[in-house]
Design a protein around this motif. Structure first.
Motif, PDB file in Angstrom:
ATOM      1  N   LEU A   5      23.273  39.941  32.674  1.00 28.42           N
ATOM      2  CA  LEU A   5      24.619  40.440  32.949  1.00 28.42           C
ATOM      3  C   LEU A   5      25.484  39.459  33.739  1.00 28.42           C
ATOM      4  CD1 LEU A   5      23.912  44.197  33.799  1.00 28.42           C
ATOM      5  CD2 LEU A   5      24.681  43.211  31.624  1.00 28.42           C
ATOM      6  N   SER A   6      25.049  38.217  33.873  1.00 27.76           N
ATOM      7  CA  SER A   6      25.886  37.255  34.590  1.00 27.76           C
ATOM      8  C   SER A   6      25.588  35.833  34.148  1.00 27.76           C
ATOM      9  CB  SER A   6      25.694  37.376  36.107  1.00 27.76           C
ATOM     10  OG  SER A   6      24.423  36.916  36.492  1.00 27.76           O
ATOM     11  N   VAL A   7      26.585  34.968  34.318  1.00 32.29           N
ATOM     12  CA  VAL A   7      26.418  33.536  34.066  1.00 32.29           C
ATOM     13  C   VAL A   7      27.098  32.783  35.202  1.00 32.29           C
ATOM     14  CG1 VAL A   7      26.306  33.789  31.563  1.00 32.29           C
ATOM     15  CG2 VAL A   7      28.517  33.371  32.666  1.00 32.29           C
ATOM     16  N   THR A   8      26.556  31.633  35.568  1.00 33.16           N
ATOM     17  CA  THR A   8      27.160  30.761  36.562  1.00 33.16           C
ATOM     18  C   THR A   8      27.280  29.370  35.973  1.00 33.16           C
ATOM     19  OG1 THR A   8      26.147  32.016  38.372  1.00 33.16           O
ATOM     20  CG2 THR A   8      27.017  29.833  38.900  1.00 33.16           C
ATOM     21  N   TYR A   9      28.500  28.831  36.012  1.00 33.59           N
ATOM     22  CA  TYR A   9      28.781  27.497  35.496  1.00 33.59           C
ATOM     23  C   TYR A   9      29.519  26.699  36.564  1.00 33.59           C
ATOM     24  CZ  TYR A   9      27.507  28.603  30.647  1.00 33.59           C
ATOM     25  OH  TYR A   9      26.815  28.924  29.500  1.00 33.59           O
ATOM     26  N   GLY A  10      29.493  25.379  36.444  1.00 32.81           N
ATOM     27  CA  GLY A  10      30.198  24.580  37.436  1.00 32.81           C
ATOM     28  C   GLY A  10      30.421  23.152  37.004  1.00 32.81           C
ATOM     29  N   ALA A  11      31.229  22.434  37.809  1.00 30.83           N
ATOM     30  CA  ALA A  11      31.527  21.030  37.557  1.00 30.83           C
ATOM     31  C   ALA A  11      32.187  20.438  38.790  1.00 30.83           C
ATOM     32  CB  ALA A  11      32.446  20.875  36.344  1.00 30.83           C
ATOM     33  N   ASP A  12      32.195  19.122  38.874  1.00 29.84           N
ATOM     34  CA  ASP A  12      32.966  18.412  39.894  1.00 29.84           C
ATOM     35  C   ASP A  12      34.366  18.143  39.339  1.00 29.84           C
ATOM     36  OD1 ASP A  12      30.711  18.396  41.465  1.00 29.84           O
ATOM     37  OD2 ASP A  12      30.189  16.302  41.014  1.00 29.84           O
ATOM     38  N   LEU A  13      35.385  18.420  40.146  1.00 28.74           N
ATOM     39  CA  LEU A  13      36.774  18.264  39.716  1.00 28.74           C
ATOM     40  C   LEU A  13      37.532  17.353  40.664  1.00 28.74           C
ATOM     41  CD1 LEU A  13      37.697  22.010  38.987  1.00 28.74           C
ATOM     42  CD2 LEU A  13      36.938  20.303  37.320  1.00 28.74           C
ATOM     43  N   GLU A  14      38.490  16.606  40.106  1.00 28.23           N
ATOM     44  CA  GLU A  14      39.464  15.865  40.892  1.00 28.23           C
ATOM     45  C   GLU A  14      40.828  16.515  40.683  1.00 28.23           C
ATOM     46  OE1 GLU A  14      39.593  11.719  40.095  1.00 28.23           O
ATOM     47  OE2 GLU A  14      37.598  11.321  40.906  1.00 28.23           O
ATOM     48  N   ILE A  15      41.459  16.887  41.775  1.00 31.70           N
ATOM     49  CA  ILE A  15      42.770  17.540  41.714  1.00 31.70           C
ATOM     50  C   ILE A  15      43.688  16.801  42.679  1.00 31.70           C
ATOM     51  CG2 ILE A  15      44.046  19.694  42.024  1.00 31.70           C
ATOM     52  CD1 ILE A  15      41.327  21.157  41.699  1.00 31.70           C
ATOM     53  N   ARG A  16      44.784  16.248  42.178  1.00 32.66           N
ATOM     54  CA  ARG A  16      45.682  15.506  43.041  1.00 32.66           C
ATOM     55  C   ARG A  16      46.946  16.320  43.305  1.00 32.66           C
ATOM     56  NH1 ARG A  16      48.897  16.601  39.898  1.00 32.66           N
ATOM     57  NH2 ARG A  16      49.619  15.514  38.019  1.00 32.66           N
ATOM     58  N   ASN A  17      47.591  16.040  44.434  1.00 40.33           N
ATOM     59  CA  ASN A  17      48.841  16.718  44.743  1.00 40.33           C
ATOM     60  C   ASN A  17      49.995  15.733  44.839  1.00 40.33           C
ATOM     61  OD1 ASN A  17      48.725  15.557  47.312  1.00 40.33           O
ATOM     62  ND2 ASN A  17      48.117  17.446  48.340  1.00 40.33           N
ATOM     63  N   THR A  18      51.191  16.257  44.972  1.00 39.49           N
ATOM     64  CA  THR A  18      52.380  15.409  44.971  1.00 39.49           C
ATOM     65  C   THR A  18      52.486  14.554  46.222  1.00 39.49           C
ATOM     66  OG1 THR A  18      54.779  15.443  44.580  1.00 39.49           O
ATOM     67  CG2 THR A  18      53.888  17.124  46.039  1.00 39.49           C
ATOM     68  N   PHE A  19      51.756  14.904  47.264  1.00 40.62           N
ATOM     69  CA  PHE A  19      51.738  14.092  48.481  1.00 40.62           C
ATOM     70  C   PHE A  19      50.963  12.797  48.250  1.00 40.62           C
ATOM     71  CE2 PHE A  19      50.237  12.937  52.761  1.00 40.62           C
ATOM     72  CZ  PHE A  19      51.414  13.041  53.480  1.00 40.62           C
ATOM     73  N   GLY A  20      50.141  12.782  47.195  1.00 37.73           N
ATOM     74  CA  GLY A  20      49.340  11.607  46.882  1.00 37.73           C
ATOM     75  C   GLY A  20      47.884  11.753  47.243  1.00 37.73           C
ATOM     76  N   TYR A  21      47.483  12.937  47.685  1.00 41.89           N
ATOM     77  CA  TYR A  21      46.102  13.166  48.096  1.00 41.89           C
ATOM     78  C   TYR A  21      45.301  13.704  46.917  1.00 41.89           C
ATOM     79  CZ  TYR A  21      42.134  14.577  50.942  1.00 41.89           C
ATOM     80  OH  TYR A  21      40.874  14.705  51.473  1.00 41.89           O
ATOM     81  N   THR A  22      44.061  13.250  46.793  1.00 43.61           N
ATOM     82  CA  THR A  22      43.164  13.730  45.733  1.00 43.61           C
ATOM     83  C   THR A  22      42.030  14.544  46.349  1.00 43.61           C
ATOM     84  OG1 THR A  22      43.643  11.869  44.265  1.00 43.61           O
ATOM     85  CG2 THR A  22      41.615  13.091  43.852  1.00 43.61           C
ATOM     86  N   PHE A  23      41.872  15.768  45.869  1.00 45.07           N
ATOM     87  CA  PHE A  23      40.780  16.646  46.288  1.00 45.07           C
ATOM     88  C   PHE A  23      39.598  16.430  45.342  1.00 45.07           C
ATOM     89  CE2 PHE A  23      44.749  18.723  47.390  1.00 45.07           C
ATOM     90  CZ  PHE A  23      44.558  19.094  48.717  1.00 45.07           C
ATOM     91  N   ASN A  24      38.450  16.156  45.910  1.00 48.40           N
ATOM     92  CA  ASN A  24      37.214  16.073  45.125  1.00 48.40           C
ATOM     93  C   ASN A  24      36.377  17.294  45.470  1.00 48.40           C
ATOM     94  OD1 ASN A  24      37.165  13.232  43.797  1.00 48.40           O
ATOM     95  ND2 ASN A  24      37.855  12.863  45.898  1.00 48.40           N
ATOM     96  N   VAL A  25      36.232  18.180  44.508  1.00 51.87           N
ATOM     97  CA  VAL A  25      35.568  19.452  44.782  1.00 51.87           C
ATOM     98  C   VAL A  25      34.512  19.761  43.742  1.00 51.87           C
ATOM     99  CG1 VAL A  25      37.516  20.481  46.016  1.00 51.87           C
ATOM    100  CG2 VAL A  25      37.380  20.748  43.544  1.00 51.87           C
ATOM    101  N   ASN A  26      33.399  20.262  44.211  1.00 57.81           N
ATOM    102  CA  ASN A  26      32.421  20.877  43.324  1.00 57.81           C
ATOM    103  C   ASN A  26      32.814  22.331  43.173  1.00 57.81           C
ATOM    104  OD1 ASN A  26      29.658  22.654  43.361  1.00 57.81           O
ATOM    105  ND2 ASN A  26      29.531  20.885  42.003  1.00 57.81           N
ATOM    106  N   THR A  27      32.912  22.774  41.928  1.00 58.85           N
ATOM    107  CA  THR A  27      33.415  24.113  41.644  1.00 58.85           C
ATOM    108  C   THR A  27      32.373  24.910  40.875  1.00 58.85           C
ATOM    109  OG1 THR A  27      35.654  23.216  41.479  1.00 58.85           O
ATOM    110  CG2 THR A  27      35.293  25.413  40.578  1.00 58.85           C
TER     111      THR A  27
END
Length: 400
Positions: A152-174
Motif C-alpha cells: 500500500l505504499s511506495v517511496t522514491y527519491g533523487a538528488d535535485l539541484e534547484i537554483r533561485n534568482t539570487f544566484g544560489y543553488t540548493f542541492n537536496v536529496n528528495t
C-alpha cells in the motif's frame, strides 16, 4: 471582503503563464461527466512506472519514477469516478518525460517561493518578466528511483539541484512516500466512523528533503516544500477552510477576490472553486489550521485535505511583487478557467499546502505531509463527517 492586490497586465499575464506550468488540459468540464478511473488508467499507460494501488474499492494511480506523483484516485472501484485532473495534451504529444512539472495530478511535489526576491523561477540577474521565466531543469526532467515498496505504499527519491534568482543553488536529496490508506487509518486520522454506505479513498504524500550543501541562509534565500493537488470540479463546488479566528483579509492573487467568489462567515472561508474564472487565495499562518475541504452537492462528494502545520515563523512568500520574502501563506486554493480566446485551458482547482522553512544545516532535513480524502454518499452521511472534521454544517454553506 478579502484583501487583494492589483498588478500590471504584464505581471498578471506572467502569473498565468507560470500557473500553466502546473496546468491540466481540458478533457472534461464536470466531474460527473468524466471517464471512469479505469478509463483514465488506460490513458495513463504511456506513463513510465505506472502503478495502481488498490484496497477494497479505494484505488490510486501513481508513478514513483515521475517524481512521486499520484495522478488520480477513486472511492468506488475501477469503474467509479476518477477525481484527479491530468494534462492529457502532454501525453498525446509525447512530451511528458521532458515536462514533468506540467503533468498535473492529484498529488505532486513542488517547491517555493514562486515569486519575490528569492524566486526559483528565474536565473540570477534577469528581470523577473514573462520572457525570462525558467524553472530548474531537474524539476522538469529528473526521474526518481525506487527506495522502498510494499502493498500500500511506495517511496522514491533523487538528488535535485534547484537554483533561485539570487544566484544560489540548493542541492537536496528528495524522498517521496506515497501511501494508500485503509479504512481504519482514515477513521483514526479524522476521528470519524465510516459506514458501509459511504465510499472513501484516502492517500498521503510525505516529502522529505535533506540539505546536501552548505548551510542555508535567509540572505541567500530558502526553500519550502509545496504540495499541489489538481482536482476535477463542478459549478456547485465550494471550498471550506476553517480558520483560527475571524478575518477579512485572506491573500488575493491574480484578480480581485469579490463576494461573488468568497464569503467568510463564523471563522470559515467559503470559496467558489468551479474553474470559471482565474483566481487564487491564500491563508497565512496566524489564521491557519491543518485542515480544509470542499463539497459538491451534485456529485455527492466531500473532499478533505489535512497537512503538516507546526505554526513556525518562516513561510516563503510567493505573492508577486512582495517585499517580505518570509511572510507567506500556509495554504492556497487556485481556481482555473477555460477560455479559448485567451488560450486559457485550466478546467480545475487546486488544494495547495506549504511547509515552513528554515536555515537548514548540512545534512539536516525538512518534512511535509499532505493527505487527501474523498467521500461519496448521501448528504446526511457526508454532513456527519463535515461537522466532525471541518466543524461545518454542509446545509449552511452560504449561497453565492
Amino acid at each position: 471582503m478579502a484583501k487583494t492586490y492589483n498588478f500590471t497586465t504584464k505581471i498578471v499575464t506572467f502569473i498565468l503563464i507560470i500557473t500553466s506550468l502546473l496546468n491540466c488540459k481540458k478533457p472534461e468540464s464536470n466531474i460527473s461527466d468524466t471517464p471512469s478511473f479505469a478509463d483514465h488508467v488506460k490513458k495513463l499507460e504511456i506513463i513510465k512506472d505506472l502503478q495502481v494501488l488498490k484496497h477494497g474499492n479505494s484505488a490510486i494511480a501513481l508513478s514513483g519514477t515521475y517524481q512521486g506523483r499520484i495522478f488520480t484516485s477513486t472511492a468506488t472501484g475501477l469503474n467509479g469516478k476518477s477525481y484527479g485532473h491530468v494534462n492529457w495534451k502532454l501525453l498525446d504529444e509525447g512530451t511528458h518525460e521532458q515536462t514533468l512539472a506540467r503533468l498535473g495530478g492529484e498529488s505532486r511535489m513542488w517547491f517555493g517561493p514562486e515569486f519575490g526576491k528569492y524566486s526559483i523561477f528565474f536565473d540570477k540577474g534577469v528581470e523577473r518578466d514573462i520572457e525570462n521565466m525558467k524553472i530548474s531543469p531537474d524539476l522538469d526532467t529528473k526521474t526518481f528511483a525506487l527506495i522502498e515498496k510494499d502493498e500500500l505504499s511506495v517511496t522514491y527519491g533523487a538528488d535535485l539541484e534547484i537554483r533561485n534568482t539570487f544566484g544560489y543553488t540548493f542541492n537536496v536529496n528528495t524522498k517521496r512516500k506515497l501511501s494508500l490508506l485503509t479504512k481504519s487509518q482514515i477513521e483514526n486520522d479524522l476521528n470519524v466512523m465510516l459506514n458501509e454506505n459511504t465510499p472513501f479513498v484516502g492517500f498521503s504524500a510525505e516529502t522529505t528533503i535533506k540539505n546536501l550543501g552548505e548551510q542555508w541562509s535567509k540572505e541567500h534565500g530558502l526553500l519550502s516544500i509545496w504540495e499541489l493537488g489538481c482536482m476535477l470540479t463542478s459549478p456547485d463546488n465550494r471550498v471550506i477552510i476553517p480558520l483560527k479566528k475571524e478575518t477579512d483579509s485572506v491573500t488575493g492573487y491574480f484578480t480581485p477576490v469579490t463576494s461573488e467568489r468568497l464569503v467568510t462567515k463564523d471563522s470559515v472561508v467559503f470559496y467558489k472553486a468551479d474553474a470559471d474564472g482565474v483566481n487564487k487565495i491564500g491563508v497565512r499562518p496566524d489564521l491557519s489550521k491543518n485542515i480544509m475541504g470542499s463539497y459538491s452537492p451534485k456529485n455527492n462528494l466531500l473532499n478533505i485535505v489535512k497537512f503538516t502545520f507546526e505554526n513556525d515563523a518562516l513561510y516563503v512568500n510567493s505573492l508577486p511583487g512582495n517585499n517580505t520574502p518570509y511572510s507567506g501563506d500556509v495554504t492556497n486554493i487556485f481556481n482555473g478557467e477555460v477560455d479559448e480566446a485567451t488560450n486559457k485551458n485550466w478546467p480545475f482547482y487546486e488544494f495547495e499546502t506549504s511547509s515552513s522553512t528554515k536555515e537548514l544545516n548540512t545534512n539536516e532535513t525538512m518534512r511535509h505531509k499532505h493527505t487527501t480524502y474523498h467521500f461519496e454518499g448521501s448528504f446526511e452521511d457526508l454532513n456527519v463527517i463535515s461537522l466532525k472534521v471541518l466543524g461545518v454544517d454542509l446545509g449552511h454553506i452560504p449561497q453565492f
